[in-house]
Design a protein around this motif. Structure first.
Motif, PDB file in Angstrom:
ATOM      1  N   LYS A   1       0.792  -1.211  -0.102  1.00 26.66           N
ATOM      2  CA  LYS A   1      -0.018  -0.247  -0.081  1.00 26.66           C
ATOM      3  C   LYS A   1       0.826   1.402  -0.103  1.00 26.66           C
ATOM      4  CE  LYS A   1      -3.895   1.917   2.694  1.00 26.66           C
ATOM      5  NZ  LYS A   1      -3.400   3.046   3.232  1.00 26.66           N
TER       6      LYS A   1
ATOM      7  N   GLU B   1       1.110   3.954  -3.090  1.00 25.29           N
ATOM      8  CA  GLU B   1       0.753   5.258  -2.723  1.00 25.29           C
ATOM      9  C   GLU B   1       1.530   6.480  -3.322  1.00 25.29           C
ATOM     10  OE1 GLU B   1      -0.477   5.388   1.326  1.00 25.29           O
ATOM     11  OE2 GLU B   1      -2.669   4.727   0.772  1.00 25.29           O
TER      12      GLU B   1
ATOM     13  N   SER C   1      -3.436   3.218  -5.587  1.00 20.39           N
ATOM     14  CA  SER C   1      -4.014   2.642  -4.499  1.00 20.39           C
ATOM     15  C   SER C   1      -4.142   1.069  -4.382  1.00 20.39           C
ATOM     16  CB  SER C   1      -5.097   3.256  -3.882  1.00 20.39           C
ATOM     17  OG  SER C   1      -6.346   3.015  -4.682  1.00 20.39           O
TER      18      SER C   1
END
Length: 134
Positions: free
Chosen positions: A66, A70, A75
């Motif tokens: 994650k 990002e 995402s």
């Protein structure tokens, strides 16, 4: 790779993710896709392995993915393909329950196999491809 194509390839180093443990990038962005290198349960501050249950290792592994996504402008919802490598395929149900917490609605394509993992004692490794467009 031609000079023109080389300009469309970006190597990503993410803050909040463990340092790569070898000669590879956290991720590479190319052609609207983000290719995240295999991640495991490594502490993002120390890059040391976090040995735990399959559930604990899966949580940490996906959190590392994650953070990398990002940093790449993506995402978990953008994930289109994941590969899961388990040291013991009998841990599938435990890994799958945690995986569903993160990817339940997105449901990327996935392959899960048993494999000898390079980091001694770790139980889970996951790589990911996400689509962010051009």
């Amino acid at each position: 790779m031609s000079e023109a194509n080389h300009e469309t390839v970006e190597r990503v180093t993410a803050q909040g993710a463990p340092r790569p443990q070898g000669p590879y990038s956290h991720a590479v962005k190319a052609g609207g896709f983000v290719y995240v290198s295999g991640q495991a349960a490594l502490d993002p501050d120390t890059s040391k392995p976090i040995h735990g249950t399959v559930a604990e290792e899966t949580h940490r592994t996906i959190r590392n993915i994650k953070a990398i996504l990002e940093a790449s402008g993506a995402s978990l919802d953008d994930a289109v393909k994941c590969s899961v490598f388990l040291a013991d395929i009998r841990d599938f149900a435990e890994m799958n329950a945690v995986y569903a917490e993160y990817f339940g609605a997105a449901k990327p394509a996935r392959t899960t196999v048993q494999a000898a993992l390079p980091a001694a004692g770790l139980k889970v490794e996951i790589d990911c491809v996400a689509y962010v467009g051009t």
